[in-house]
Design an enzyme around this catalytic site. Structure first.
Site, PDB file in Angstrom:
ATOM      1  CG  HIS A 114      -0.023  -0.206   2.585  1.00 17.33           C
ATOM      2  ND1 HIS A 114       0.278  -1.557   2.770  1.00 17.33           N
ATOM      3  CD2 HIS A 114       0.420   0.347   3.451  1.00 17.33           C
ATOM      4  CE1 HIS A 114       1.014  -1.733   3.903  1.00 17.33           C
ATOM      5  NE2 HIS A 114       1.180  -0.186   4.193  1.00 17.33           N
ATOM      6  CG  ASP A 280       0.152  -6.239  -2.277  1.00 16.09           C
ATOM      7  OD1 ASP A 280      -0.584  -5.341  -1.610  1.00 16.09           O
ATOM      8  OD2 ASP A 280       0.738  -7.320  -1.793  1.00 16.09           O
ATOM      9  CE  LYS A 377      -2.223  -8.101   3.981  1.00 17.56           C
ATOM     10  NZ  LYS A 377      -1.233  -7.766   5.058  1.00 17.56           N
TER      11      LYS A 377
HETATM   12  C1  G1P Z   1       1.489  -3.579   8.596  1.00 19.60           C
HETATM   13  C2  G1P Z   1       0.359  -4.174   9.291  1.00 19.60           C
HETATM   14  C3  G1P Z   1       0.369  -5.676   9.229  1.00 19.60           C
HETATM   15  C4  G1P Z   1       0.485  -6.363   7.788  1.00 19.60           C
HETATM   16  C5  G1P Z   1       1.557  -5.576   7.074  1.00 19.60           C
HETATM   17  C6  G1P Z   1       1.537  -6.097   5.800  1.00 19.60           C
HETATM   18  O1  G1P Z   1       2.978  -3.865   9.230  1.00 19.60           O
HETATM   19  O2  G1P Z   1       0.234  -3.433  10.342  1.00 19.60           O
HETATM   20  O3  G1P Z   1      -0.838  -6.256   9.829  1.00 19.60           O
HETATM   21  O4  G1P Z   1       0.730  -7.514   7.741  1.00 19.60           O
HETATM   22  O5  G1P Z   1       1.469  -4.041   7.228  1.00 19.60           O
HETATM   23  O6  G1P Z   1       0.386  -5.524   4.837  1.00 19.60           O
HETATM   24  P1  G1P Z   1       3.523  -2.949  10.012  1.00 19.60           P
HETATM   25  O7  G1P Z   1       3.762  -1.792   9.422  1.00 19.60           O
HETATM   26  O8  G1P Z   1       2.666  -2.837  11.160  1.00 19.60           O
HETATM   27  O9  G1P Z   1       4.614  -3.597  10.459  1.00 19.60           O
HETATM   28 ZN    ZN Z   2      -0.695  -5.254   0.218  1.00 20.84          ZN
END
Ligand code: G1P
Ligand code: ZN
Length: 545
Positions: A114, A280, A377
Site C-alpha cells: 500500500h 498488490d 491475505k
Molecule cells: C503492516 C500491518 C500488518 C500487515 C503488514 C503488511 O505492518 O500492521 O498487519 O501484515 O503491514 O500488509 P507494520 O507496518 O505494522 O509492521
Molecule cells: Zn498489500
C-alpha cells in the site's frame, strides 16, 4: 548467451521487514542492490534450481525492470521454468494461488503493498515459499544473513523477455511462460463462492456496488470477475487501470486514501456496497451506505456466517488473528467451538497453522482477511465473501448485517492510532521506556480501570515450535480491554508508532457509539503511560483507523 559472474559488495540494510524488503525506489536503483538480494534468496534456497518459479508484481514503477533482472538471474541459477504475469502484473494472492496450483518451488513478488509508487515512491521484493505463503522468519533471516557476506552474483547476458505477449519462450535453458494474470485466480474464486447467487444480486436492477481498484493491481481482476463474469454493470470498477504511480495516490484501502470511493459511499445516492483493495491486492476495505466495516469485525462476521458460502459450508477448522486485531473473532470461535490462535503481526505467521490444517480463516486489523484457499491475505476474496453474504440476505444492508452480528456477540470497539515519520531514535527510546515500565504497571489503576497484565508479546508457533519475540507491548486491563504499542516494520522513512486500543461492549444500546468515544479513556491512558507528547513532540496521531 553468456553467464556472467559479477563481483559485488554487501549492503547493510537488506533485512526483510514485516512483509519483504521495502525501500525507496532510488535505493533499489543502486547498482547491484536488487541483484544482491535476489542472489541471496537463491543462495539460501538452492532447490529453486531445477524448479518452477512464479514472478510478478503490482505494476508499480521499476516492476518490469526488476522482473527482467530476476528472469536473467533465475536462468543463471538454473531455474527450469518461470511463470510471469503479462506486463509483469500479478496480485499477491494470485502469486500464492499460482505457486500452489502449479507446484512451484517458490515465487518472487515485486511490491511495496500500500506504499506510494513512482520514481520518488517505494519499491519492494518478497520471497514466497512452496506453500504459496511469505517466507517464514527463519528463511527471511537466512536471506538477510547471506546479504551481509555476498560477494558475487550470477546473471545471464541476454535480450529482454517480451512481457507483453502471452506465451512461451526460452532464456538460456529456462522456459519462460507469460500468462494471463487473472485466469487461475478467477477460477479459484469461482470454486469457493456462489457465483450464480452473486450474479443474480448484481443483475437484479436494484443492488449497486462500487469497487475502487485505486489504479493498482486489482483493476484487471475486478473487471474480469465483477463485470465480465458476475455481470455487474460497466463502471462498477473505478480507477481500474494499473498505473506505475497509482495515479499519484496512496493505494491503501482506507477512508483517508480511497477518497473517491468514500465520497460516493457517503453521498446521497450511495451504492449499497463499496469496496477497495491495495497496491498488490491483498488488503480490503468494506463499506456500506455511510457505514464503515472495521476489519476485525469483518473477520468475525465472515467466520460466523461461513456456512452460507459453498467453499466453507463444511470443514472450517479454526480461526487465527494477529495479536493487535480485536478479539471479535475469538467470540465467534468460542461460539462455534473452534480454536482461535493469536499470532504476531504479519501474514507469515499464519502459514504453518494453515498448512497443519489448524485454521481456515485468518485476519489482521490492518485490512487483511483471508483463508486457507491461498497463503496470503486476499482482498478480492474478502469482497466476494461479503457479496456472497449479501446475496444470501438480499434484504439486509451491510450496516444491518454488522449490527445483527454485534447483537449476537457484543461489540469489540477497536481503533489504531498511528504516529508516522517519527525520529527513529526517539521512537526506540519510547519503546525502551515502555519495556522498562512493564514490571511496575500491573496492579496500577486509572480511575475504575486496573491493569491486570503487561508484557512484550512473544509467540511460540504451535506447529514448528519457532519463537518470535518483540511483538508489541501489551497492557491488559481487568475487563480484557487492551492498549498495545508497536513500531511498524513496513515503513521506509523514520519510525511509525502504532497504538492499538480495544474494549468490549455487550449492551446493544451502546453499539452505535463512535469508537473514538467508546475508547476515549484508553486513548488518554495510552498517552500518559507512554508520554507520547513529551517524547515525540506530537499532539495527535497522523492516522486514526
Ligand atoms: C503492516 C500491518 C500488518 C500487515 C503488514 C503488511 O505492518 O500492521 O498487519 O501484515 O503491514 O500488509 P507494520 O507496518 O505494522 O509492521
Ligand atoms: Zn498489500
Amino acid at each position: 548467451m553468456t553467464l556472467r559472474l559479477i563481483p559485488t559488495r554487501p549492503f547493510a540494510d537488506q533485512r526483510p521487514g514485516t512483509s519483504g524488503l521495502r525501500k525507496k525506489v532510488a535505493i533499489f536503483q543502486q547498482p547491484h542492490y536488487l541483484e544482491n538480494f535476489v542472489q541471496s534468496v537463491f543462495d539460501v534456497q538452492p532447490w529453486l534450481a531445477g524448479g518452477l518459479l512464479v514472478v510478478g508484481g503490482d505494476g508499480r514503477y521499476y516492476n518490469q525492470t526488476a522482473i527482467q533482472i530476476i528472469l536473467r538471474m533465475a536462468a543463471a541459477h538454473g531455474v527450469s521454468r518461470v511463470l510471469v504475469g503479462q506486463h509483469g502484473i500479478l496480485s499477491t494472492p494470485a502469486v500464492s494461488c499460482l505457486i500452489r496450483k502449479h507446484g512451484a518451488a517458490g515465487g518472487l513478488i515485486l511490491s511495496a503493498s500500500h506504499n506510494p509508487g513512482g520514481p520518488e515512491g517505494d519499491f519492494g521484493i518478497k520471497f514466497n515459499i512452496d506453500n504459496g505463503g511469505p517466507a517464514p522468519e527463519k528463511v527471511t533471516e537466512a536471506i538477510y544473513t547471506r546479504t551481509k557476506t555476498i560477494d558475487v552474483y550470477r546473471i545471464l547476458e541476454s535480450t529482454e523477455v517480451d512481457l507483453g505477449t502471452l506465451g512461451g519462450s526460452v532464456l538460456g535453458n529456462m522456459a519462460v511462460e507469460v500468462i494471463d494474470p487473472v485466469a487461475d485466480y478467477a477460477a479459484l474464486m469461482g470454486s469457493l463462492f456462489d457465483f450464480e447467487a452473486i450474479s443474480r444480486l448484481m443483475q437484479d436492477g436494484t443492488f449497486r456496488m462500487c469497487f475502487d481498484a485505486m489504479h493498482a493491481v486489482t483493476g484487471p481482476y475486478a473487471r474480469a470477475i465483477f463485470e465480465d463474469q458476475l455481470g455487474a454493470p460497466a463502471g462498477t470498477v473505478i480507477n481500474g487501470v494499473p498505473l506505475q504511480d497509482f495515479g499519484g495516490g496512496h493505494p491503501d484501502p482506507n477512508l483517508a486514501h480511497a477518497v473517491e470511493l468514500a465520497n460516493r459511499m457517503n453521498g446521497p445516492d450511495a451504492p449499497h456496497f463499496g469496496a477497495a483493495s491495495d497496491g498488490d491486492g491483498d488488503r480490503n476495505l468494506i463499506l456500506g451506505q455511510r457505514f464503515f466495516v472495521n476489519p476485525s469485525d469483518s473477520l468475525a462476521l465472515i467466520a460466523a456466517n461461513a456456512h452460507v458460502v459453498p467453499g466453507y459450508r463444511t470443514g472450517v477448522v479454526g480461526i487465527a488473528r494477529s495479536m493487535p486485531t480485536s478479539a471479535a473473532a475469538d467470540r465467534v470461535a468460542a461460539h462455534l467451538g473452534l480454536p482461535c490462535y493469536e499470532t504476531p503481526t504479519g501474514w507469515k505467521f499464519f502459514g504453518t497453522l494453515m498448512d497443519a490444517g489448524k485454521v481456515t480463516f485468518c485476519g489482521e486489523e490492518s485490512f487483511g482477511t483471508g483463508s486457507s484457499h491461498v497463503r496470503e491475505k486476499d482482498g478480492l476474496w474478502a469482497v466476494l465473501f461479503w457479496l456472497n453474504l449479501l446475496a444470501h440476505h438480499p434484504n439486509r444492508s451491510v450496516e444491518e448485517m454488522v449490527f445483527h452480528h454485534w447483537r449476537r456477540f457484543g461489540r469489540n470497539f477497536h481503533s489504531r492510532h498511528d504516529y508516522e515519520g517519527l525520529d527513529s531514535d526517539a521512537a526506540n527510546v519510547l519503546m525502551a521506556h515502555l519495556q522498562g515500565s512493564l514490571r511496575h504497571l500491573p496492579g496500577q489503576s486509572y480511575g475504575a480501570r486496573r491493569i491486570r497484565h503487561c508484557d512484550d508479546f512473544s509467540y511460540s508457533d504451535p506447529v514448528d515450535g519457532s519463537v518470535s519475540l518483540g511483538g508489541g507491548i501489551r497492557i491488559i486491563f481487568d475487563d480484557d480491554s487492551r492498549i498495545i504499542y508497536r513500531l511498524s516494520g513496513t515503513g521506509t522513512e523514520g519510525a511509525t508508532l502504532r497504538i492499538y486500543l480495544e474494549c468490549y461492549e455487550a449492551d446493544p444500546t451502546r453499539h452505535a457509539q463512535d469508537p473514538q468515544q467508546a475508547l476515549a479513556p484508553f486513548i488518554q491512558i495510552a498517552e500518559s503511560v507512554a508520554d507520547i507528547r513529551a517524547r515525540t513532540g506530537r499532539h495527535r496521531p497522523d492516522v486514526v483507523v
